[in-house]
Design a protein around this motif. Structure first.
Motif, PDB file in Angstrom:
ATOM      1  N   MET A   1      35.353 -35.121   1.617  1.00  0.00           N
ATOM      2  CA  MET A   1      34.315 -34.908   0.606  1.00  0.00           C
ATOM      3  C   MET A   1      32.944 -35.283   1.157  1.00  0.00           C
ATOM      4  N   LYS A   2      32.929 -36.413   1.907  1.00  0.00           N
ATOM      5  CA  LYS A   2      31.657 -36.846   2.490  1.00  0.00           C
ATOM      6  C   LYS A   2      31.141 -35.814   3.491  1.00  0.00           C
ATOM      7  N   VAL A   3      32.081 -35.250   4.238  1.00  0.00           N
ATOM      8  CA  VAL A   3      31.689 -34.242   5.228  1.00  0.00           C
ATOM      9  C   VAL A   3      31.049 -33.042   4.538  1.00  0.00           C
ATOM     10  N   LEU A   4      31.655 -32.597   3.420  1.00  0.00           N
ATOM     11  CA  LEU A   4      31.117 -31.473   2.670  1.00  0.00           C
ATOM     12  C   LEU A   4      29.742 -31.801   2.111  1.00  0.00           C
ATOM     13  N   LEU A   5      29.572 -33.042   1.641  1.00  0.00           N
ATOM     14  CA  LEU A   5      28.288 -33.458   1.083  1.00  0.00           C
ATOM     15  C   LEU A   5      27.210 -33.448   2.151  1.00  0.00           C
ATOM     16  N   VAL A   6      27.575 -33.976   3.335  1.00  0.00           N
ATOM     17  CA  VAL A   6      26.617 -33.986   4.444  1.00  0.00           C
ATOM     18  C   VAL A   6      26.251 -32.563   4.844  1.00  0.00           C
ATOM     19  N   ALA A   7      27.275 -31.683   4.910  1.00  0.00           N
ATOM     20  CA  ALA A   7      27.029 -30.289   5.274  1.00  0.00           C
ATOM     21  C   ALA A   7      26.106 -29.618   4.263  1.00  0.00           C
ATOM     22  N   ALA A   8      26.327 -29.897   2.963  1.00  0.00           N
ATOM     23  CA  ALA A   8      25.491 -29.318   1.922  1.00  0.00           C
ATOM     24  C   ALA A   8      24.055 -29.795   2.054  1.00  0.00           C
ATOM     25  N   CYS A   9      23.879 -31.088   2.367  1.00  0.00           N
ATOM     26  CA  CYS A   9      22.529 -31.640   2.531  1.00  0.00           C
ATOM     27  C   CYS A   9      21.820 -31.010   3.726  1.00  0.00           C
ATOM     28  N   LEU A  10      22.568 -30.843   4.826  1.00  0.00           N
ATOM     29  CA  LEU A  10      21.975 -30.221   6.003  1.00  0.00           C
ATOM     30  C   LEU A  10      21.562 -28.783   5.726  1.00  0.00           C
ATOM     31  N   LEU A  11      22.408 -28.053   4.972  1.00  0.00           N
ATOM     32  CA  LEU A  11      22.090 -26.677   4.624  1.00  0.00           C
ATOM     33  C   LEU A  11      20.850 -26.613   3.751  1.00  0.00           C
ATOM     34  N   ALA A  12      20.736 -27.546   2.800  1.00  0.00           N
ATOM     35  CA  ALA A  12      19.567 -27.576   1.920  1.00  0.00           C
ATOM     36  C   ALA A  12      18.302 -27.859   2.716  1.00  0.00           C
ATOM     37  N   VAL A  13      18.413 -28.807   3.665  1.00  0.00           N
ATOM     38  CA  VAL A  13      17.259 -29.134   4.506  1.00  0.00           C
ATOM     39  C   VAL A  13      16.868 -27.939   5.354  1.00  0.00           C
ATOM     40  N   ALA A  14      17.894 -27.246   5.917  1.00  0.00           N
ATOM     41  CA  ALA A  14      17.623 -26.076   6.750  1.00  0.00           C
ATOM     42  C   ALA A  14      16.929 -24.997   5.943  1.00  0.00           C
ATOM     43  N   SER A  15      17.389 -24.762   4.700  1.00  0.00           N
ATOM     44  CA  SER A  15      16.777 -23.750   3.842  1.00  0.00           C
ATOM     45  C   SER A  15      15.342 -24.116   3.541  1.00  0.00           C
ATOM     46  N   ALA A  16      15.113 -25.404   3.265  1.00  0.00           N
ATOM     47  CA  ALA A  16      13.746 -25.849   2.967  1.00  0.00           C
ATOM     48  C   ALA A  16      12.851 -25.644   4.171  1.00  0.00           C
ATOM     49  N   GLN A  17      13.418 -25.895   5.384  1.00  0.00           N
ATOM     50  CA  GLN A  17      12.629 -25.710   6.591  1.00  0.00           C
ATOM     51  C   GLN A  17      12.292 -24.239   6.799  1.00  0.00           C
ATOM     52  N   VAL A  18      13.245 -23.353   6.442  1.00  0.00           N
ATOM     53  CA  VAL A  18      12.977 -21.921   6.574  1.00  0.00           C
ATOM     54  C   VAL A  18      11.833 -21.522   5.671  1.00  0.00           C
ATOM     55  N   GLU A  19      11.906 -22.002   4.400  1.00  0.00           N
ATOM     56  CA  GLU A  19      10.884 -21.617   3.447  1.00  0.00           C
ATOM     57  C   GLU A  19       9.517 -22.148   3.865  1.00  0.00           C
ATOM     58  N   SER A  20       9.471 -23.378   4.398  1.00  0.00           N
ATOM     59  CA  SER A  20       8.189 -23.973   4.752  1.00  0.00           C
ATOM     60  C   SER A  20       7.639 -23.385   6.048  1.00  0.00           C
ATOM     61  N   SER A  21       8.533 -22.905   6.920  1.00  0.00           N
ATOM     62  CA  SER A  21       8.068 -22.383   8.196  1.00  0.00           C
ATOM     63  C   SER A  21       7.582 -20.939   8.097  1.00  0.00           C
ATOM     64  N   MET A  22       7.944 -20.247   7.019  1.00  0.00           N
ATOM     65  CA  MET A  22       7.511 -18.869   6.830  1.00  0.00           C
ATOM     66  C   MET A  22       6.411 -18.845   5.778  1.00  0.00           C
ATOM     67  N   VAL A  23       5.254 -18.393   6.190  1.00  0.00           N
ATOM     68  CA  VAL A  23       4.083 -18.401   5.312  1.00  0.00           C
ATOM     69  C   VAL A  23       3.585 -16.970   5.124  1.00  0.00           C
ATOM     70  N   PRO A  24       3.304 -16.550   3.886  1.00  0.00           N
ATOM     71  CA  PRO A  24       2.780 -15.194   3.665  1.00  0.00           C
ATOM     72  C   PRO A  24       1.511 -14.962   4.453  1.00  0.00           C
ATOM     73  N   GLY A  25       1.399 -13.767   5.036  1.00  0.00           N
ATOM     74  CA  GLY A  25       0.195 -13.442   5.792  1.00  0.00           C
ATOM     75  C   GLY A  25      -0.986 -13.138   4.896  1.00  0.00           C
ATOM     76  N   ALA A  26      -0.729 -12.614   3.699  1.00  0.00           N
ATOM     77  CA  ALA A  26      -1.805 -12.258   2.770  1.00  0.00           C
ATOM     78  C   ALA A  26      -2.326 -13.505   2.066  1.00  0.00           C
ATOM     79  N   ARG A  27      -3.586 -13.470   1.719  1.00  0.00           N
ATOM     80  CA  ARG A  27      -4.188 -14.641   1.085  1.00  0.00           C
ATOM     81  C   ARG A  27      -3.587 -14.893  -0.299  1.00  0.00           C
ATOM     82  N   ARG A  28      -3.602 -16.149  -0.686  1.00  0.00           N
ATOM     83  CA  ARG A  28      -3.033 -16.564  -1.957  1.00  0.00           C
ATOM     84  C   ARG A  28      -3.748 -15.866  -3.125  1.00  0.00           C
ATOM     85  N   GLY A  29      -2.983 -15.478  -4.113  1.00  0.00           N
ATOM     86  CA  GLY A  29      -3.555 -14.838  -5.295  1.00  0.00           C
ATOM     87  C   GLY A  29      -3.492 -13.328  -5.272  1.00  0.00           C
ATOM     88  N   THR A  30      -3.235 -12.765  -4.090  1.00  0.00           N
ATOM     89  CA  THR A  30      -3.128 -11.297  -4.007  1.00  0.00           C
ATOM     90  C   THR A  30      -1.712 -10.868  -4.389  1.00  0.00           C
TER      91      THR A  30
END
Length: 465
Positions: A1-30
């Motif tokens: 269970m702990k292994v699954l929890l750790v894996a889930a946390c790592l996946l969540a962190v990885a997803s967050a890193q993907v979202e933060s590392s990809m930035v829209p090229g167009a200016r905000r508000g468009t």
């Protein structure tokens, strides 16, 4: 269970890193920035670690690639082209192998061409779209990476591929995919009410092979390609195809709609979608458009008027004298005329919509009312737009449009139909006059303009009237 929890946390962190590392090229508000945010979310879903596609899709692509790329493999020893296909079955596999072996087009190899490096190519395309700074760059990527290659292939091969499918579809039930993959791993209800007691595989094979309106789809594809792949004869030089003109037409309408509804554009300094050079501003600004509570929109949810619903406002602009040249060039060129005057194409579209609706209602009877409402709305809108565009009529003015298909520009005057491009009273009058023995430039060419007028007068001169 702990292994699954750790894996889930790592996946969540990885997803967050993907979202933060990809930035829209167009200016905000468009509006483009909002589209790019959606693409970033999609990328994070399909590429959880930022690089590799999610396992379920990756496995499906790998399975399809290993099976379908045998079509392209012409090894002399143990020829994989002779092997069975779990997806297509033996008969359809043989039909597409034959197409692949026909040079120079090798049409049957498209499955392998698409699936090879699918994971990498998809990620690269998404990254380019997300990185685009301006609306024009975004649309250019779509045209260069998707529209052009798809249409270039379709113009060469879609007819041949459809012919192959029509000749082999009756044996599609021989493919192992129905029992080995779909039935065992698809999670389908084999006792569903819509089956009416029939075997699950028998029902779906019959639906795919016989009940899908393939003949109308074949007509729709054939006529679409005939119109889209022809040369745009409004352009005297070069070999610009109609699909390029119609893509530009769609983009022009999208830009005009965005301008009217209040979407903030992502533009280069000096550019403006609300200002088309040489065109009065009011020609690209439509009335009766819901632009949200604050007078502008940056998200889909802010505005409720769809692009199709704005067509009524577009037609109003057709009857404004100062806008006529713009709409003739951008919306009513010979490529548009070819599509809207093609009776076989438009009849097949209606037939396909009706048949697909019937199949859908059989599968989901609880949604019958909603499906019928959508079908009726589509049919009414489609018919209304066709009627107006085939014969644009302005009640309060004598504004008229040249509705001449591109193919007429390349036809021999002696062989062409002088009534082509007309509709309603005009075509009935034309045909009646034709039966009487010819045309009078003075009386029977009245009401025509542009190419139709020139054609009518030339015909009249040949007849000595």
């Amino acid at each position: 269970m702990k292994v699954l929890l750790v894996a889930a946390c790592l996946l969540a962190v990885a997803s967050a890193q993907v979202e933060s590392s990809m930035v829209p090229g167009a200016r905000r508000g468009t509006f483009l920035n909002g589209i790019q945010q959606m693409l970033i979310n999609a990328t994070a879903t399909f590429y959880p670690d930022g690089e590799n596609m999610m396992q379920t899709i990756k496995l499906a692509v790998m399975t399809a690639r290993n099976d379908l790329c045998k079509i392209n493999n012409r090894q002399e020893v143990n020829n994989p082209q002779d092997h069975n296909s779990i997806i297509l079955g033996k008969t359809c596999k043989k039909a597409f192998v034959k197409l692949y072996n026909e040079e120079p087009d090798r049409c049957g190899g498209v499955f392998c061409d698409v699936l090879t490096d699918f994971e990498i190519k998809t990620k690269e395309s998404l990254t380019r779209l997300i990185s685009a700074e301006y609306d024009s760059d975004f649309f250019d990527i779509i045209e260069e990476s998707f529209i052009n290659p798809i249409m270039e292939y379709s113009c060469r091969c879609s007819g041949k591929m459809m012919d192959a499918w029509m000749g082999c579809k009756e044996r599609i039930g021989d493919a192992d995919i129905w029992s080995d993959i779909l039935l065992n791993f698809g999670g389908f209800d084999t006792a569903a009410e819509y089956l009416g007691g029939r075997d699950w595989k028998d029902y779906w094979v019959d639906l795919v092979a016989n009940r899908v309106p393939w003949e109308d789809i074949e007509t729709m594809l054939e006529r679409s390609m005939a119109n889209l792949c022809q040369r745009n004869t409004d352009i005297r030089r070069g070999d610009v195809k109609c699909y390029s003109y119609l893509f530009d037409t769609i983009i022009a309408h999208v830009n005009d709609h965005m301008n009217s509804i209040g979407f903030l554009p992502a533009e280069r300094m000096g550019d403006s979608i609300s200002r088309v050079p040489g065109v009065p501003a009011h020609c690209t600004q439509y009335s009766n458009i819901d632009s949200g509570s604050e007078g502008h929109c940056s998200e889909f949810s802010d505005c409720h008027t769809t692009i199709l619903e704005s067509m009524h406002s577009v037609f109003e602009k057709f009857c404004v004298e100062s806008c006529k040249d713009y709409y003739q060039e951008k919306f009513m060129g010979c490529c548009t005329a070819s599509l809207i005057l093609d009776e076989a194409l438009n009849t097949s579209i209606t037939n396909v919509a009706n048949e697909i609706k019937e199949i859908y209602v059989e599968l989901f009877p609880e949604n019958e009312s909603a499906a019928e409402a959508i079908r009726a709305s589509f049919s009414k809108s489609h018919q209304h737009e066709l009627e107006f565009m085939r014969n644009p009529t302005c009640v309060d003015s004598d504004i008229s449009y040249d509705v001449t298909p591109c193919t007429e520009g390349d036809m021999n005057m002696e062989d062409e139909d002088p009534c082509a491009g007309l509709s309603g009273k005009a075509v009935r009058k034309c045909k009646k006059t034709q039966k009487k023995g010819g045309y009078s430039a003075a009386t029977n060419c009245s009401g025509l303009s542009g190419k139709q007028l020139k054609k009518c007068k030339k015909k009249a001169k040949k007849g000595g009237q």
